[in-house]
Structure formats: structure tokens, C-alpha cells
Scaffold this active site. Structure first.
Site, short mmCIF file in Angstrom:
data_model
loop_
_atom_site.label_atom_id
_atom_site.label_comp_id
_atom_site.label_asym_id
_atom_site.label_seq_id
_atom_site.Cartn_x
_atom_site.Cartn_y
_atom_site.Cartn_z
NE ARG A 177 0.26 -27.45 -67.66
CZ ARG A 177 0.42 -26.47 -68.53
NH1 ARG A 177 0.31 -25.21 -68.15
NH2 ARG A 177 0.69 -26.73 -69.79
CG HIS A 190 -3.48 -23.28 -68.19
ND1 HIS A 190 -3.00 -22.95 -66.95
CD2 HIS A 190 -4.49 -22.40 -68.42
CE1 HIS A 190 -3.68 -21.92 -66.46
NE2 HIS A 190 -4.59 -21.57 -67.33
CE1 TYR A 204 1.07 -24.42 -74.10
CE2 TYR A 204 2.64 -25.28 -72.50
CZ TYR A 204 1.34 -24.97 -72.86
OH TYR A 204 0.31 -25.19 -71.98
#
Lengths: 326, 358, 378
Positions: free
Chosen positions: B255, B259, B268
Site C-alpha cells: 500500500r 489507507h 504507525y
């Protein structure tokens, strides 16, 4: 003492109670390292460690079921569902188990869980992130349903909910999460559950509401005052069990009532409140009670969302209609 | 004591990180320049649109948007492999697939722009599904209907690796296995479910092996290798269509964005991880191969970039020019025909409409 | 310190030109606040602020070209990154304070409950103009029934002549009187009133001039000149809302008390329309048919108390408005003109303004404009 937002008040309460009670476990998706998508659980992982602050795999029914199991073994889980729209896979665990554990074991096993979730529309999110379906839980015997509307009430009511020995569905109005700040002393004092809060005293009409709609209702009460109409505003706070004593006493005084909620009209909690008003305070009424609510539609996508949420104008119009009855 | 079962999970890669065909790459790949060029062009268009969508969100013209950056090979490869009559069940990152199935770019924007008409595809495909994994069961149901009607079609259900922790996904796989449904499950394993890494999601060594528990085969594929993605998906769809054999394909990629545009992965995601993984990214990998095979050049690239920019601009213009739906439309699709009792509420909205939209 | 670099505006271009800054160095901005208008080869785009904080430096002037990725703005901020804290959507943030006021847990437990009556009895009482508080209840649970109302009507017709007692009765204030008591007390608590008085010379006014309409028009003109008095002010949040529209509240007396119906958009009404509205309101107030919505939304108020008696006054402002003009009784006076004594006609004016929101200068200029308008009316 700093002024904090509603979501910061949630964080403050969680931190306080985790410190005070070593059995409190906080769990959910993205709540540990990330601190929660709205930062409700920020800092807890560092403070209390990975055994008490759990990033769960992606599965809501699992989250609810785990919580039931943990609670039955004496832990105090506070489980988060990332949005109310995603709580539905957990309904089986909540309704078939959490709400009934005490009853079916005659008290041998209990379920002191808090299921907390951001709820309600108004944050321009994609679909499914705007649910306001407290009625599903209000209809389930054995549950408590609690909805804060301000930072101080979020703090006090969450502490009370965690300390409560029965399962609590704690709905946090996402639209108000960062809307305004308030001084909230971190003194661990809980507010009482099962009771309404009268936010504004008045004599001409009783406005009953909860959650994010408290904001529009207070604004409407202010506008009404400028026009010489004095409105009493009641924040229900605990939707189940309902404190009808406070509501009825107010209606007996004013003779007029409007219930305001974001959830759809049909079979919303407003229907329960109106039914009880008609049953128990009919003769004090000067006008038929009204509800100002979301429409009986699915919450529209972001483009039209703001027309779905009841507006200050709709509340004022309803009151003006009631005032036309002498 | 005897061992009653062992299992194998194959891994497929046909175009490696150095843009060279591997030994087990099927023969015809090197000769299929049309498909390769088509795949390349589509990936570039997807990336251009994706970058634009993020910029639109940053300037307040689009709502929250989930980027597909770095994952183009998975979605484009799958889209190319699907037959026209197959049924596609997306999750929400699948622009690269939907684009090849009759959905307009401007419609993609319309959905994320907060307008339900973004779901009005010109196809039989299912709409996006936001509650994670719940659509995999719909895909199984659709596959049953296909089987029941003896149609020569397959159903393809796509979701992220996080979704495989959901009960719904295992339930869908289980019933597909026992009822021999013509379905292919494709997992876009981009290593992150918001802030939860793949390692924290499951102890299973691969996502692919979850198929074994459901009674059918699973394979892992290099998700940055569009050739393997496309070929293996064609294979799997064939098996599903012709033999009613379900299969699980785990596409491993990364990714390359947060998100969604509202997430902040710096909280994170380990520093430098994106940079590291970018070395494997699918568009550059295929481009190098095409150039080395004499099928592409700097000049062609310039032309393609310009073409994509124009297509994207047109899509944005179209999206921005659409009038919002009238307010009463909230009621128009609640039921086949609106029961009378809701008509008063619908009328109430008409008054608001005059104030809102004139 | 944090530097915001020019983001890729989505055109795939390497640079953009600053068209217009919306902020200045030293400004404190919020997340998402529009900072600057940038022009690319294809479009003009607003760039929102990714951080909250104070701007210490703008890296470029209007018409300068900035490369994508180059510094655009420097912020002075302690935050490392403005954490917008979400995964979908956008939360409204503000520096607003949540003011709980006096929150009571449970109910207010003030006044005794209101009268209990059968709904049918209420309807009947309304039709017959009967005050329920005077009716004796004989229904179950102490309820007033329709029969009780009828009986009261018959009795009161008999007893009209027999009340000889002179002892006064205390009555709880109700309705408009009650609101007046509460509203005036609240105004006294919050507003900081200053009243300026002056006389306006109406000697040269044509006979049969409609003074009320002229005053309304003068207020409209003065509101344009000094909009600070045509404003709503919130003392708690220290915010004010200045209006372009002029909605004039017209104080109208009645036997029930004072009502203030609102002439909406006075600035857009002709003389006839204004007179019509004034007359209609006088009628509807006296008939008590004025609608609740017509009593709301005044941006400034006019009180013609002089119709009855009085010269100067200190009329009271009801928040959120910040000004009220009172007109006293017109009278003939001896006045100097060009060194001669003449008989002229003057009308005393009293302008009260809320000094929390209006300056003395603004108020005096407002009053000056009113006077100038009236004295030059044809």
C-alpha cells in the site's frame, strides 16, 4: 485545567479508569498503535501496555464475542466498534449473549462490558458511517444505552458506564467529537446513569433530545428566547433505561413537548417518549406533542447529508406550531 | 499415528523485480505485446486518475478517497482477466478493475464525491461494499444463482487481507467449497488494514492457505507482477467457469499511500518501508520490460502521459458539472413504489429543496 | 517551526503561480482554511492549510512562480504534525467553548405543574375565552372537564355584580408580562447601555408627513452608514453578526403589554408598504393575532413612546440586538434661527446602544444620520 474536546474527554476517562482498575481492557480495530481513528484511545498503549490495549484482527462479531467471554471471567472490557455502521455483525453477540448473560445464569455469570462507538451523521464520510440506530439497542432488554452530548458528560458518563456491572452501549456523537471545548476536571467523578440532564430551564415548551442534536436544540432555544418563548431543554443522556420522571415533570409544567432525534422517525426512541407522555401526562398537554427527526430514509451520501439532519429551523417551526395552541 | 493430510501453497512470479521473465513464465507472454501494452496503458491511466483524486480531496472537491497507489497491477490485471459475462464483486479500492467493466472515471469520482449515482454502473457487477468482507457472501450467492441457471460465467470476489479475519469471508469460502460454486476469491494483500499490519492480522503463514480449510486450492502471486496476476486469474476463472472449482488467489503487493486521504500512516508505518517497497512497484517494472523488448520508448511514454492527463481532466470536468440530486430523491429508491405514509415526508423535503437549491 | 511545501495540485505540473494570498504573516489559521489561490497552466485552485497555527512567513508574493515541493508557508507551531485524527470524513473543529450553563441533574423542580384539564375542556375554554385557572375542577384526579368549563360560564354570568371585596390579590405574572420581567432582568445583567439624546428639528417638514415612516427610513439610512448598530452581538462568545438587511422591530403597546413585531427588510420597502405594515401590526397586536414568527428576528428596534407622553428616555436593548431608537413627544418650542426667535417644532430622540459592541463614534454618527435624514425630508 485544560479545555478539552468530547473525544479528548473520552480519552481522559479511559486513561483514568484504566489506571484505577487493572481489570479494564480496551480493545478494537486500530486502537492501539494508531490510538483509534478519532484518537479516542491515543496514548493508552504507551501507558498501559499491549496486554491491556488490544489491536484486534478485523472482525466485529469477534470483538463482541471476545468481550463477552472476557467479562464473564471477571475482566472489564471496553470494546470499540470503529463506526456504528459496523456494529451489526456483532448484534448476535450483543443481543443473544451480552444482554442475557446475567438473566440466564441467574446472576452466576454477568457481562460488565462497554461497547463504545462513534455514531451519527454530519462528518461528510462515505456511506455506512452515519448511522443513528440507538433504537435497536433501546429495544433490547438487559442493555443500557448511553449518549453523551458534551465533553464533561462524555467523561462522567463513560466512567459511570465502565463502572456499571451491566452491558452498556456507549454512543459517541462523531459530529461533536471536536466541535467545542470544555474544562473537564480529571477527578474520576462519574455522572449518574439512568437520569436526564436539564440543560436549560423554561416554561413554555419542553425540548427533549440527546447526542449531536443537543447542539441544534440549544441553538433553537436561544433563538426562541429572543422571540419571547422560553424553552426547557432536556438532554436524555441515558436512552435506556429512560428517566421519564424528569421529562413528565417538565411536560406537566410547560404543557408542550417536542422530541428531537437524528434517527429515522418510525419507531425511533421519540415514539417511546411520546407514548409515555400521552399515557401519563395527557391532561397537562396544551398541544399535541411533536417529533422532529431524520426522515424514514437511508441516510443520503455526503452531498445531501446536511438536509437529512434535522435543522434548527425545523425545531423552531415545530415550537411555533405548538405555541399557536393558546 | 499417520499423517492424513499435507498441503501445498504455490507461489507465482512471471516477471521478476529486474523486469525479466522467469523460467516458468508461460511461452506466449513474450509474444502477446497487445495485451502487455494494454495492461501498461491501463495501469498508467489508473495511477494518473488516482493521483488526481487525492489532489481533488486535498482541495476540498472530493470526499474521503482510498488510493490504489502501488496496487495497480492487482486491479488492472484482474480486470483484464475477467470475461465480459463474468460478475465482479468489488470492495472499495477497485477502480482499476471497474474501469475495464463499463464504469466511467467520472462515476468513480461521483461515488467518493458523495452521490449515490456513482453506483449506477452500466453492467451487472455489484457496487462497492464498505462493511468489510460482507460482500464475499453476496458473491457466493451470485455464484449459486449462476450455477442454478446453468450460466457459463464465473464470479470474482475481491477484498483486502484484513477482510480475511472476518467471519463472513470464511463463511463464503466454506460454502463455495462445499457447494462447488463457480467463484474466485482474490485477496489484495497490501500489508496493511488501516494501521494493523499483515503480521498482526493472522498467524497463518499465507492468506492463500485459508482456502485449504475450505476445501479448495489457494495460491500466492507476486502482486507487483501484472503478468502473473493476469495469467493466474484467467486460469482460476476458467477453472471456476468450466469445472465449478473455487480458488483463492492471494496477490502480494504494498500500500503506497495512507489507507484513505483522512488517515495518517506516519503514525504507525515504519519509516522508509514505502521507499523500500517502491523498488518493486508494478508500473516501472512492466515499463522496463516493454522498453527492453523494444515495445516502448520515452516518446511513447510522453504521449501516453499526455493522453491520460486529458482523459482524467475530462472525467473531472464531467464530475464537477453534475448537479446534485433533488432532495426528494432520498425517497425515490426506498421501495419499488413508495408507500403512501411516506409521501408527506417526501413533500416536506420539497419545501426544503426550494430553499436549498432554488 | 513547520514548513508547508507546495503540494502537487494534481495537474502533474512542476510549478504554479501565486494569484492571491488569503492570509498574512502573523495570521493564526485553522486546518483546512484556504491559504492562497494558485494558478496552474490549466486551472485556479485554492490550497487549504494542512496545519493549525500562526503563519510566520509567506514564501512568495502575488504573481510569483513556486515550484511543486518548494516551501510555501512557514508556521510557528509546537505541533509536529497537525493530526486531523480520522480515517474518513471531516470533523468540524472550532475554538468554541462548550457552555453548559447551569446543568441540573434530573428535573428543575421549580414552579408547580400547570393546570390539568381534559383536552376537550381546553378546546372549549379557548373557544369561550375562559381562563382555566379560574375554573373549579370536578373530574377524576382533579381534572377540569368540559362540564366544569360550562358551569363556570354560567356562574360567572350570574356573579359579575357581586364582587365587592377590595382586598387585592397577588397574581403570578403570565404571558407577555412574565416575559417582560424576565427579558428586562436579563438585559440588565448583560447589556452595557449608553443613551445619547438629541432633538430633531421638524419645523420644515411638509404638513401631513408620515413621521413614523420617515423615522423608519431614517433608521434604514443610518444602518447603512453605521452598520455596527444593525448587528447581533453574542456576549458569551464575543462574536457579532453585522447585517445588510434591516429588520426593524416596532414597539407596539397593547392592553396585554408590549409587543415588538418586526418589519422585515425595511430597506426594500416603499413608503406605502411601510405604512401598511405598521397599520397591520397595530391591528394584529391589539387583536392578539400577531404570529410568533413575526415577533422574531429584529436587527434594530424603534419605540415611539412619545405618541403617549415623554421626551427623553433610556430605552432598553434586548440582546442579541445592540441598538434601540426612542422617539419622544413632538412639541412646539421657541428656537433661535438666524439670530431671530421663531416657533419651531422639535421631536426628542433617544438612542440607546450596547457599548460592548458599538463605539460612541458609531452611535453618534448613526444618530446624526437619522437627524440629517429627517431634517432634509421632503
Amino acid at each position: 485545567m485544560a479545555e478539552i474536546t468530547l473525544v479528548e474527554a473520552v480519552n481522559q476517562a479511559l486513561a483514568y479508569e484504566m489506571e484505577a482498575n487493572p481489570d479494564v481492557i480496551v480493545m478494537g480495530e486500530d486502537i492501539a498503535k494508531n490510538g483509534g481513528v478519532f484518537r479516542a484511545t491515543v496514548g493508552l498503549l504507551d501507558k498501559f501496555g499491549a496486554e491491556r490495549v488490544l489491536d484486534t484482527p478485523l472482525a466485529e462479531s469477534m470483538i463482541a464475542g471476545l468481550a463477552v467471554g472476557m467479562a464473564a471471567r471477571g475482566l472489564k472490557p471496553v470494546a470499540e466498534f470503529q463506526f456504528m455502521g459496523f456494529i451489526y455483525p456483532a448484534m448476535d453477540e450483543i443481543i443473544n449473549h451480552a444482554s442475557r448473560m446475567r438473566n440466564r445464569t441467574r446472576g452466576r455469570l454477568t457481562c460488565p462490558v462497554v461497547f463504545r462507538t462513534p455514531y451519527g451523521a454530519g462528518i461528510h464520510a462515505p456511506e455506512h458511517h452515519s448511522e443513528s440506530t440507538e433504537a435497536y439497542f433501546a429495544h433490547t432488554p438487559g442493555l443500557r444505552v448511553v449518549v453523551p452530548s458534551s465533553p464533561s458528560r462524555a467523561y462522567g458518563l463513560l466512567l459511570a458506564s465502565i463502572r456499571d456491572p451491566d452491558p452498556v452501549i456507549f454512543l459517541e456523537p462523531s459530529r461533536l467529537y471536536r466541535y467545542a471545548k470544555q474544562e473537564v476536571k480529571n477527578d474520576g467523578k462519574a455522572l449518574p446513569l439512568d437520569v436526564c440532564f436539564t440543560l436549560r430551564s423554561g416554561d413554555d415548551v419542553t425540548l427533549v433530545t440527546w447526542g449531536a442534536m443537543v447542539k441544534e436544540t440549544l441553538a433553537a432555544a436561544q433563538s426562541l428566547e429572543a422571540a419571547g418563548i422560553s424553552a426547557e431543554v432536556i438532554d436524555v443522556a441515558t436512552i435506556k433505561p429512560l428517566d421519564m420522571d424528569t421529562i413528565l415533570a417538565s411536560v406537566e409544567k410547560t404543557g408542550r413537548c417536542v422530541v428531537i432525534h437524528e434517527a429515522p422517525l418510525t419507531c425511533g426512541v421519540g415514539a417511546e417518549i411520546l407514548a409515555q407522555i400521552v399515557e401519563k401526562a395527557l391532561f397537562s398537554l396544551k398541544a399535541p406533542p411533536e417529533r422532529v427527526t431524520g426522515f424514514d430514509t437511508i441516510v443520503p451520501y455526503a452531498r445531501l447529508e446536511k438536509y437529512y439532519i434535522p435543522s434548527e429551523k425545523r425545531i423552531i417551526d415545530a415550537v411555533n406550531r405548538l405555541m399557536e395552541f393558546a | 499415528m499417520k499423517i492424513i493430510d499435507r498441503f501445498e501453497v504455490p507461489y507465482y512470479q512471471y516477471l521478476n523485480e529486474e523486469s525479466q521473465l522467469t523460467d516458468d513464465a508461460p511461452q506466449q507472454v513474450a509474444k502477446d505485446s497487445n495485451t502487455l501494452l494494454n495492461l501498461y496503458r491501463t495501469m498508467v491511466l489508473v495511477r494518473t486518475m488516482d493521483t488526481k483524486a487525492v489532489a481533488l480531496q486535498r482541495t476540498g472537491k472530493l470526499g474521503t478517497y482510498p488510493s490504489t497507489r502501488g496496487q495497480e497491477a492487482v486491479f488492472v490485471g484482474v480486470g483484464n482477466a475477467l470475461a465480459k459475462e463474468d460478475i465482479f464483486v468489488p470492495y472499495y479500492r477497485d477502480m482499476g478493475t471497474l474501469l475495464q467493466r463499463g464504469v466511467k472515471l467520472s462515476q468513480i469520482l461521483q461515488y467518493w464525491g458523495g452521490d449515490e449515482r456513482g453506483n449506477c454502473y452500466n453492467s451487472e457487477d455489484f457496487p462497492y461494499s464498505v462493511p468489510i468482507g460482507s460482500q464475499s457472501l453476496h458473491a457466493a450467492g451470485a455464484a449459486y444463482a449462476v450455477k442454478f441457471r446453468k450460466e457459463n460465467r464465473a464470479v470474482l470476489s475481491m477484498f483486502g487481507e484484513g477482510a480475511t479475519s472476518q467471519g463472513d469471508v470464511y463463511e463464503a469460502m466454506n460454502v463455495a467449497g462445499i457447494w462447488k460454486l463457480p467463484i474466485v476469491f482474490v485477496v489484495c494483500n497490501n500489508q496493511w488494514a488501516i494501521s494493523v499490519s499483515r503480521q498482526a492480522q493472522t498467524a497463518a503463514h499465507s492468506i492463500a492457505q485459508k482456502a485449504i480449510a475450505a476445501g479448495f486450492s489457494g495460491e500466492q502471486i507476486d502482486g507487483n507482477d501484472i503478468i502473473a496476476v493476469q495469467h493466474r486469474t484467467v486460469e482460476a476463472l476458467h477453472a471456476a467457469r468450466e469445472k465449478g472449482e473455487p480458488r483463492l488467489l492471494e496477490m502480494v503487493c504494498y500500500r503506497q499511500h495512507d489507507h484513505t486521504t483522512a488517515d495518517d500512516a506516519s503514525r504507525y508505518e515504519p519509516k522508509n518501508m514505502r521507499e523500500q517497497e517502491w523498488k518493486k512497484e508494478p508500473i516501472a517494472r512492466l515499463r522496463r520490460y516493454l522498453e527492453q523488448s523494444g515495445l516502448w520508448s520515452e516518446k511513447e511514454e510522453e504521449i501516453l502521459q499526455a493522453e491520460c492527463a486529458v482523459k482524467v481532466d475530462e472525467a473531472v470536468k464531467e464530475y464537477l458539472s453534475v448537479e446534485p440530486q433533488p432532495l426528494e430523491s432520498m425517497f425515490d429508491y426506498l421501495y419499488a413504489s413508495l408507500p403512501d405514509i411516506y409521501k408527506t415526508q417526501r413533500d416536506m423535503l420539497k419545501d426544503v429543496e426550494i430553499v436549498a437549491h432554488g | 517551526m513547520k514548513i508547508f511545501h507546495l503540494p502537487d495540485l494534481g495537474e502533474g505540473l512542476a510549478e504554479a503561480e501565486i494569484r492571491e494570498w488569503y492570509v498574512n504573516e502573523g495570521d493564526v489559521v485553522k486546518v483546512d482554511q484556504p491559504l492562497v489561490s494558485m494558478e496552474t497552466a490549466k486551472a485556479v485552485v485554492d490550497v487549504p492549510s494542512p496545519y493549525a497555527g500562526k503563519i510566520t512567513q509567506l514564501h512568495g508574493k502575488a504573481n510569483e512562480i513556486i515550484k511543486t515541493g518548494a516551501p510555501l508557508i512557514t508556521y510557528e507551531t509546537d505541533e509536529v504534525v497537525a493530526d486531523k485524527g480520522s480515517v474518513v470524513g471531516k470533523l468540524e473543529t472550532s475554538e468554541k467553548k462548550w457552555d453548559d450553563g447551569d446543568v441540573i441533574i434530573g428535573g428543575t423542580k421549580t414552579r408547580a405543574p400547570a393546570i390539568k384539564a381534559m383536552p376537550a375542556a381546553r378546546v372549549l375554554a379557548q373557544q369561550l375565552n375562559v381562563d382555566l385557572s379560574q375554573v373549579t375542577a370536578t373530574g377524576p384526579q382533579g381534572l377540569i372537564t368540559a362540564d366544569d368549563v360550562k358551569r363556570f360560564m354560567e356562574n360567572s354570568n350570574e356573579n359579575k355584580s357581586s364582587s365587592t371585596q377590595l382586598t387585592g390579590q397577588t397574581e403570578a405574572l403570565r404571558g407577555v408580562r412574565r416575559v417582560m420581567a424576565q427579558t428586562m432582568a436579563q438585559s440588565h445583567r448583560e447589556v452595557v447601555p449608553v443613551t445619547i439624546v438629541e432633538d430633531v428639528d421638524l419645523t420644515d417638514l411638509p404638513p401631513k408627513s408620515d413621521i413614523t415612516v420617515l423615522v423608519l427610513k431614517a433608521i434604514v439610512a443610518a444602518a447603512k452608514a453605521e452598520p455596527a448598530l444593525n448587528t447581533w452581538f453574542d456576549g458569551k462568545s464575543l462574536e457579532r453578526k453585522v447585517f445588510d438587511e434591516v429588520h426593524i422591530g416596532l414597539a407596539v403597546d397593547s392592553t396585554e403589554g408590549l409587543f415588538v413585531p418586526v418589519i422585515k427588510n425595511a430597506e426594500a420597502k416603499s413608503d406605502q408598504e411601510l405604512r401598511q405594515m405598521v397599520d397591520e401590526y397595530k391591528k394584529s397586536v391589539s387583536a392578539r393575532t400577531v404570529a410568533a414568527k413575526d415577533l422574531q428576528g429584529a436587527t434594530i428596534t424603534l419605540s415611539n413612546f412619545g405618541m403617549i407622553a415623554g421626551r427623553y428616555a433610556t430605552p432598553i436593548i434586548v440582546p442579541p440586538a445592540v441598538a434601540i431608537l426612542g422617539c419622544g413627544r413632538s412639541r412646539d418650542v421657541v428656537m433661535p434661527r438666524n439670530g431671530q426667535m421663531v416657533i419651531g417644532r422639535i421631536m426628542p430622540l433617544s438612542l440607546t446602544f450596547d457599548h460592548r459592541a458599538v463605539t460612541g463614534g458609531e452611535a453618534t454618527r448613526f444618530l446624526g444620520t437619522v437627524i440629517q435624514q429627517l431634517q432634509s425630508a421632503k
